[in-house]
Design a protein around this motif. Structure first.
Motif, PDB file in Angstrom:
ATOM      1  N   ALA A 234       0.852  -1.188   0.000  1.00 56.73           N
ATOM      2  CA  ALA A 234       0.000   0.000   0.000  1.00 56.73           C
ATOM      3  C   ALA A 234       0.892   1.243   0.000  1.00 56.73           C
ATOM      4  O   ALA A 234       1.940   1.257   0.651  1.00 56.73           O
ATOM      5  CB  ALA A 234      -0.896  -0.001   1.232  1.00 56.73           C
ATOM      6  N   PRO A 235       0.493   2.279  -0.722  1.00 56.61           N
ATOM      7  CA  PRO A 235       1.283   3.514  -0.736  1.00 56.61           C
ATOM      8  C   PRO A 235       1.386   4.120   0.668  1.00 56.61           C
ATOM      9  O   PRO A 235       0.382   4.227   1.385  1.00 56.61           O
ATOM     10  CB  PRO A 235       0.505   4.432  -1.674  1.00 56.61           C
ATOM     11  N   LEU A 236       2.585   4.512   1.034  1.00 58.16           N
ATOM     12  CA  LEU A 236       2.828   5.068   2.362  1.00 58.16           C
ATOM     13  C   LEU A 236       1.944   6.281   2.671  1.00 58.16           C
ATOM     14  O   LEU A 236       1.420   6.378   3.788  1.00 58.16           O
ATOM     15  CB  LEU A 236       4.314   5.418   2.500  1.00 58.16           C
ATOM     16  N   PRO A 237       1.740   7.205   1.725  1.00 53.66           N
ATOM     17  CA  PRO A 237       0.862   8.342   2.042  1.00 53.66           C
ATOM     18  C   PRO A 237      -0.554   7.907   2.437  1.00 53.66           C
ATOM     19  O   PRO A 237      -1.151   8.488   3.337  1.00 53.66           O
ATOM     20  CB  PRO A 237       0.843   9.164   0.751  1.00 53.66           C
ATOM     21  N   GLU A 238      -1.062   6.861   1.775  1.00 50.41           N
ATOM     22  CA  GLU A 238      -2.400   6.372   2.116  1.00 50.41           C
ATOM     23  C   GLU A 238      -2.415   5.743   3.509  1.00 50.41           C
ATOM     24  O   GLU A 238      -3.377   5.920   4.267  1.00 50.41           O
ATOM     25  CB  GLU A 238      -2.870   5.347   1.085  1.00 50.41           C
ATOM     26  N   LEU A 239      -1.361   5.021   3.850  1.00 49.78           N
ATOM     27  CA  LEU A 239      -1.287   4.425   5.186  1.00 49.78           C
ATOM     28  C   LEU A 239      -1.225   5.510   6.260  1.00 49.78           C
ATOM     29  O   LEU A 239      -1.920   5.430   7.270  1.00 49.78           O
ATOM     30  CB  LEU A 239      -0.070   3.502   5.288  1.00 49.78           C
ATOM     31  N   ILE A 240      -0.418   6.527   6.021  1.00 47.61           N
ATOM     32  CA  ILE A 240      -0.305   7.630   6.989  1.00 47.61           C
ATOM     33  C   ILE A 240      -1.639   8.343   7.151  1.00 47.61           C
ATOM     34  O   ILE A 240      -2.065   8.641   8.273  1.00 47.61           O
ATOM     35  CB  ILE A 240       0.815   8.601   6.565  1.00 47.61           C
ATOM     36  N   GLU A 241      -2.315   8.613   6.050  1.00 48.61           N
ATOM     37  CA  GLU A 241      -3.619   9.274   6.130  1.00 48.61           C
ATOM     38  C   GLU A 241      -4.626   8.411   6.884  1.00 48.61           C
ATOM     39  O   GLU A 241      -5.428   8.925   7.668  1.00 48.61           O
ATOM     40  CB  GLU A 241      -4.133   9.642   4.743  1.00 48.61           C
ATOM     41  N   GLY A 242      -4.581   7.098   6.655  1.00 51.32           N
ATOM     42  CA  GLY A 242      -5.470   6.192   7.372  1.00 51.32           C
ATOM     43  C   GLY A 242      -5.207   6.183   8.867  1.00 51.32           C
ATOM     44  O   GLY A 242      -6.135   6.160   9.676  1.00 51.32           O
ATOM     45  N   ILE A 243      -3.939   6.229   9.227  1.00 44.02           N
ATOM     46  CA  ILE A 243      -3.559   6.266  10.642  1.00 44.02           C
ATOM     47  C   ILE A 243      -4.095   7.544  11.283  1.00 44.02           C
ATOM     48  O   ILE A 243      -4.738   7.506  12.334  1.00 44.02           O
ATOM     49  CB  ILE A 243      -2.028   6.159  10.807  1.00 44.02           C
ATOM     50  N   LYS A 244      -3.853   8.673  10.638  1.00 47.40           N
ATOM     51  CA  LYS A 244      -4.306   9.953  11.185  1.00 47.40           C
ATOM     52  C   LYS A 244      -5.827  10.049  11.216  1.00 47.40           C
ATOM     53  O   LYS A 244      -6.405  10.504  12.201  1.00 47.40           O
ATOM     54  CB  LYS A 244      -3.708  11.115  10.394  1.00 47.40           C
ATOM     55  N   ALA A 245      -6.478   9.611  10.128  1.00 44.09           N
ATOM     56  CA  ALA A 245      -7.937   9.701  10.045  1.00 44.09           C
ATOM     57  C   ALA A 245      -8.617   8.856  11.115  1.00 44.09           C
ATOM     58  O   ALA A 245      -9.705   9.200  11.588  1.00 44.09           O
ATOM     59  CB  ALA A 245      -8.409   9.273   8.655  1.00 44.09           C
ATOM     60  N   GLY A 246      -7.978   7.755  11.497  1.00 44.69           N
ATOM     61  CA  GLY A 246      -8.541   6.871  12.508  1.00 44.69           C
ATOM     62  C   GLY A 246      -8.179   7.258  13.932  1.00 44.69           C
ATOM     63  O   GLY A 246      -8.442   6.512  14.869  1.00 44.69           O
ATOM     64  N   GLY A 247      -7.538   8.409  14.089  1.00 45.40           N
ATOM     65  CA  GLY A 247      -7.194   8.877  15.430  1.00 45.40           C
ATOM     66  C   GLY A 247      -5.831   8.437  15.925  1.00 45.40           C
ATOM     67  O   GLY A 247      -5.488   8.668  17.085  1.00 45.40           O
ATOM     68  N   GLY A 248      -5.031   7.800  15.061  1.00 44.46           N
ATOM     69  CA  GLY A 248      -3.683   7.405  15.459  1.00 44.46           C
ATOM     70  C   GLY A 248      -2.784   8.618  15.637  1.00 44.46           C
ATOM     71  O   GLY A 248      -2.985   9.645  14.990  1.00 44.46           O
ATOM     72  N   ARG A 249      -1.829   8.486  16.510  1.00 48.22           N
ATOM     73  CA  ARG A 249      -0.891   9.573  16.777  1.00 48.22           C
ATOM     74  C   ARG A 249       0.445   9.236  16.147  1.00 48.22           C
ATOM     75  O   ARG A 249       0.922   8.114  16.265  1.00 48.22           O
ATOM     76  CB  ARG A 249      -0.722   9.763  18.277  1.00 48.22           C
TER      77      ARG A 249
END
Length: 121
Positions: A62-77
């Motif tokens: 999976a593209p790293l930008p998409e993973l980062i956005e998913g982490i942030k969107a889900g409330g990950g820090r």
């Protein structure tokens, strides 16, 4: 199941599979409802900067930008290690939106809390 997952990423583009795996596990955990704290250390520190994740490539991942956005969107820090930031001349104002810089004291307090599982990649 742990109530919180703390993931420390030590690898960057020099070890792309290990790096990608850490971000993938973090994103899947967030999507599964787990509270996630992702720590960027060593060469992964560069991914705290805008545009750097877009430069990362790994076939069949999976593209790293998409993973980062998913982490942030889900409330990950997302946290960048204080010393790692200093060694690279990175300041808080340079970071992607939602990221912070913090040190070992914060990391230790996160991993020692009840119900926490810590992973290092």
């Amino acid at each position: 199941m742990a109530k919180k997952l703390v993931i420390k990423v030590t690898a960057g583009a020099e070890a792309p599979e290990r790096c990608s795996q850490a971000f993938t596990v973090a994103a899947v955990a967030v999507a599964s409802g787990v509270e996630v704290s992702l720590w960027l250390t060593g060469e992964s520190s560069w991914f705290a900067l805008p545009g750097r994740a877009e430069e990362f490539e790994l076939p069949h991942a999976a593209p790293l930008p998409e993973l980062i956005e998913g982490i942030k969107a889900g409330g990950g820090r997302i946290t960048l290690c204080t010393q790692c930031a200093a060694r690279r001349g990175i300041e808080e104002k340079d970071l992607i939106e939602g990221a912070r810089i913090a040190g070992s004291q914060v990391f230790v307090s996160e991993i020692m809390a009840d119900g926490v599982q810590a992973l290092v990649y």
